[in-house]
Write an enzyme that holds these catalytic residues in place. Structure first.
Site, PDB file in Angstrom:
ATOM      1  N   GLY A 183      15.139  18.804 -15.353  1.00  0.00           N
ATOM      2  CA  GLY A 183      16.515  19.309 -15.473  1.00  0.00           C
ATOM      3  C   GLY A 183      17.376  18.442 -16.369  1.00  0.00           C
ATOM      4  O   GLY A 183      18.051  18.928 -17.274  1.00  0.00           O
TER       5      GLY A 183
ATOM      6  N   GLU B  53      24.875  25.881  -5.421  1.00  0.00           N
ATOM      7  CA  GLU B  53      26.133  25.917  -6.164  1.00  0.00           C
ATOM      8  C   GLU B  53      26.100  27.010  -7.232  1.00  0.00           C
ATOM      9  O   GLU B  53      27.022  27.816  -7.381  1.00  0.00           O
ATOM     10  CB  GLU B  53      26.389  24.560  -6.850  1.00  0.00           C
ATOM     11  CG  GLU B  53      26.653  23.408  -5.908  1.00  0.00           C
ATOM     12  CD  GLU B  53      25.387  22.681  -5.469  1.00  0.00           C
ATOM     13  OE1 GLU B  53      24.284  23.284  -5.524  1.00  0.00           O
ATOM     14  OE2 GLU B  53      25.502  21.520  -5.046  1.00  0.00           O
TER      15      GLU B  53
ATOM     16  N   LYS C 284      21.019  18.145   0.559  1.00  0.00           N
ATOM     17  CA  LYS C 284      20.974  19.612   0.414  1.00  0.00           C
ATOM     18  C   LYS C 284      20.514  20.246   1.730  1.00  0.00           C
ATOM     19  O   LYS C 284      21.070  21.249   2.179  1.00  0.00           O
ATOM     20  CB  LYS C 284      19.968  20.020  -0.678  1.00  0.00           C
ATOM     21  CG  LYS C 284      20.398  19.705  -2.101  1.00  0.00           C
ATOM     22  CD  LYS C 284      19.375  20.283  -3.083  1.00  0.00           C
ATOM     23  CE  LYS C 284      19.576  19.764  -4.482  1.00  0.00           C
ATOM     24  NZ  LYS C 284      18.521  20.135  -5.424  1.00  0.00           N
TER      25      LYS C 284
HETATM   26  O1  LIG Z   1      18.631  23.856 -12.759  1.00  0.00           O
HETATM   27  P1  LIG Z   1      18.639  23.847 -11.269  1.00  0.00           P
HETATM   28  O2  LIG Z   1      17.311  24.216 -10.687  1.00  0.00           O
HETATM   29  O3  LIG Z   1      19.732  24.740 -10.744  1.00  0.00           O
HETATM   30  O4  LIG Z   1      18.929  22.376 -10.787  1.00  0.00           O
HETATM   31  C1  LIG Z   1      20.118  21.719 -11.073  1.00  0.00           C
HETATM   32  C2  LIG Z   1      20.041  20.250 -10.823  1.00  0.00           C
HETATM   33  O5  LIG Z   1      19.724  19.967  -9.473  1.00  0.00           O
HETATM   34  C3  LIG Z   1      18.911  18.796  -9.394  1.00  0.00           C
HETATM   35  O6  LIG Z   1      17.648  19.189  -8.993  1.00  0.00           O
HETATM   36  C4  LIG Z   1      19.432  17.826  -8.393  1.00  0.00           C
HETATM   37  O7  LIG Z   1      20.746  17.464  -8.615  1.00  0.00           O
HETATM   38  C5  LIG Z   1      18.899  18.243 -10.812  1.00  0.00           C
HETATM   39  O8  LIG Z   1      17.780  17.499 -11.096  1.00  0.00           O
HETATM   40  C6  LIG Z   1      19.019  19.488 -11.612  1.00  0.00           C
HETATM   41  O9  LIG Z   1      19.413  19.175 -12.906  1.00  0.00           O
END
Ligand SMILES: O=P(O)(O)OC[C@H]1O[C@](O)(CO)[C@@H](O)[C@@H]1O
Length: 536
Positions: free
Chosen positions: A266, A211, A503
């Site tokens: 995260g 995303e 995913k």
């Molecule tokens: O900071 P990143 O690596 O883009 O991940 C975003 C989010 O995706 C996840 O791994 C899964 O939703 C979360 O734990 C994390 O906050």
């Protein structure tokens, strides 16, 4: 030992049979000092737990369970950098992010505190330049718009804190957040912006999240439509990540990268460089005040005896309802519009942490784990879903959060808001009896409908004002509550394997949406994809 085989657990099960039939009306009538006994002060927060279906004995038994589960040692293990996130072989040190300069915390023999403060200092220098207008875009204009691109922990915390601390923001700096891969999100965010005055923060721990990378590429293309030259990217894009290689590959100079570490989860990363959009908005001084609020609650959690330890008590009360009363959900109800994203933030915080059915030993749990977290600010919630909390068939423990002083003392709004807070917790606890309705002359056929059983539990959390310090304390309170519960449920609260499967499947389906290849899914998924292909 298995949680449910512990003698302390069995004692709680027996004790529940005694408490369950009791009404809060009786508990309050029997003890004039109940509010005093069951409320506490933690940092700047007043936390009143007296409207819970517990006695002093319940709290002792819950604390005994926490002791038996080794909670004290587990708290120390987290604070001292032990690799308690075992499935990812990582320490869990968000508490180090808000520790003072003179603290020392070691991971693999290295003190992490100097690195933490080095990044904070760099963030501060950068924010000061952007806020003062000294940082210029490629065409020499100052920055007026910040767009944070991230998702999950790289979005929800910054959004929540930015909203919560709006009164402290520099109003001529517009801060926007883009998270959804739906092109509508980025398109709407940049629609009225001038690329020459816009700075993008690409925030991703891994810098591989679909995303975020998709939104970042679209943002880059949008910026280059105006700025034309790739060299402009260095003035309009900065990165927050643990992955310098991927940041470079994207085209962002690592000089403009703010790093953090694999020991920051995260959903616990708001006090790392992930907080950059918040620091830009509220300024370094207020950001550091928020960190000191977090740190105050961290210290309280680490040192206070369980009987006075706010995160421990809230965590144990949650276990009491979740595991003994079978309450499946928990509502967070802030009576402050600025906390409009607080429940959404802790949906990830709590549900990604404790939504697990496998114990630390790899077995299926035989008890309930994390509840569904939800909520909206009062009084909007009152006109939406409180009916079910008052008279529905489900028990929904609620946290009410409110402040004595409004940031916007307009007319009598604030007293009206807080009158609703107090009235709701009173109504939920004590209800309205048939006798009271009869005394009012209510027609007999309406009495069942207008009766409120009450006995609905609430915690009330208050502070004088929603300042940056208080926000930090509140967030840390909930973070540690989640920790307490995860440790007692014997699950790994700091990984999130449950988000991976979707995913992987999405990556497999993506090329199928852009071709006519044969589909090999189940009949339902095939049909949906075929419908999409035929009508896109
Ligand atoms: O900071 P990143 O690596 O883009 O991940 C975003 C989010 O995706 C996840 O791994 C899964 O939703 C979360 O734990 C994390 O906050």
């Amino acid at each position: 030992m298995k949680l449910i085989d512990r003698p302390e657990w069995k004692e709680l099960s027996d004790h529940w049979k005694v408490i369950e039939p009791m009404h809060l009306r009786e508990l309050f009538a029997d003890d004039e000092k109940r509010a005093e006994t069951f409320s506490m002060t933690a940092c700047d927060l007043l936390i009143d737990c007296s409207k819970n279906r517990v006695t002093a004995e319940t709290m002792e038994k819950l604390a005994a369970l926490a002791e038996a589960c080794g909670l004290r040692g587990k708290i120390e293990a987290m604070f001292t950098g032990e690799k308690i996130n075992q499935t990812e072989d990582r320490a869990v040190l968000h508490t180090a992010l808000r520790a003072p300069r003179e603290a020392q915390v070691f991971v693999d023999g290295e003190d992490v505190i100097p690195g933490v403060h080095e990044v904070l200092d760099r963030m501060e220098a950068f924010c000061s330049k952007v806020r003062s207008g000294e940082w210029k875009g490629y065409t020499g204009k100052s920055i007026k718009n910040i767009v944070n691109i991230g998702i999950g922990g790289s979005d929800l915390g910054p959004v929540m804190a930015y909203e919560a601390l709006k009164p402290y923001t520099q109003r001529d700096l517009k801060v926007l957040f883009v998270s959804n891969v739906d092109g509508t999100h980025i398109a709407e965010a940049v629609r009225d912006l001038d690329a020459e005055e816009t700075l993008f923060i690409v925030a991703s721990k891994t810098f591989t999240t679909q995303e975020t990378m998709t939104n970042a590429q679209s943002a880059k293309a949008w910026a280059l439509e105006t700025l034309k030259d790739e060299a402009a990217i260095a003035r309009h894009f900065v990165a927050v990540s643990t992955n310098a290689d991927e940041v470079s590959k994207f085209g962002i100079d690592t000089v403009n990268m703010f790093g953090f570490w694999d020991w920051v989860g995260g959903r616990y990363s708001l006090t790392s460089a992930i907080g950059l959009p918040v620091m830009l908005a509220i300024g370094p001084e207020n950001f550091r005040a928020m960190l000191s609020g977090y740190h105050a609650m961290d210290s309280h959690f680490r040192t206070a005896p369980f009987s006075e330890n706010a995160p421990v008590i809230l965590g144990l009360l949650g276990i009491w309802y979740n595991n003994f009363f079978d309450a499946a959900t928990h509502a967070i109800l802030p009576y402050d519009q600025y906390l409009s994203h607080f429940a959404a933030y802790f949906q990830q915080g709590d549900m990604e942490s404790n939504g697990k059915y496998i114990t630390q030993n790899g077995e299926r749990v035989e008890w309930q784990t994390g509840p569904v977290i939800w909520g909206e600010p009062g009084t909007n919630g009152q006109h939406a879903f409180y009916q079910l909390i008052h008279q529905g068939t489900k028990l929904i423990p609620c946290d009410f959060i409110g402040f004595c002083k409004s940031q916007n003392p307009v007319g009598d709004h604030h007293v009206k808001l807080m009158a609703n807070f107090f009235a709701q917790t009173e109504a939920l606890a004590f209800g309205k009896t048939k006798e009271a309705l009869e005394a009012e002359g209510t027609p007999s056929e309406l009495i069942p409908h207008k009766t409120f059983e009450g006995n609905r539990p609430t915690n009330s959390i208050m502070a004088e004002k929603l300042t940056p310090e208080v926000l930090g304390q509140l967030i840390a309170l909930y973070e540690h509550k989640i920790f307490v519960q995860g440790m007692i449920w014997d699950i790994f609260s700091f990984d999130q394997w449950g988000v991976q499967l979707g995913k992987i499947l999405a990556s497999a389906i993506l090329p199928e949406l852009e071709s006519d290849s044969e589909l090999g899914h189940d009949s339902s998924t095939n049909k949906l994809i075929e419908y999409f292909r035929a009508n896109k």
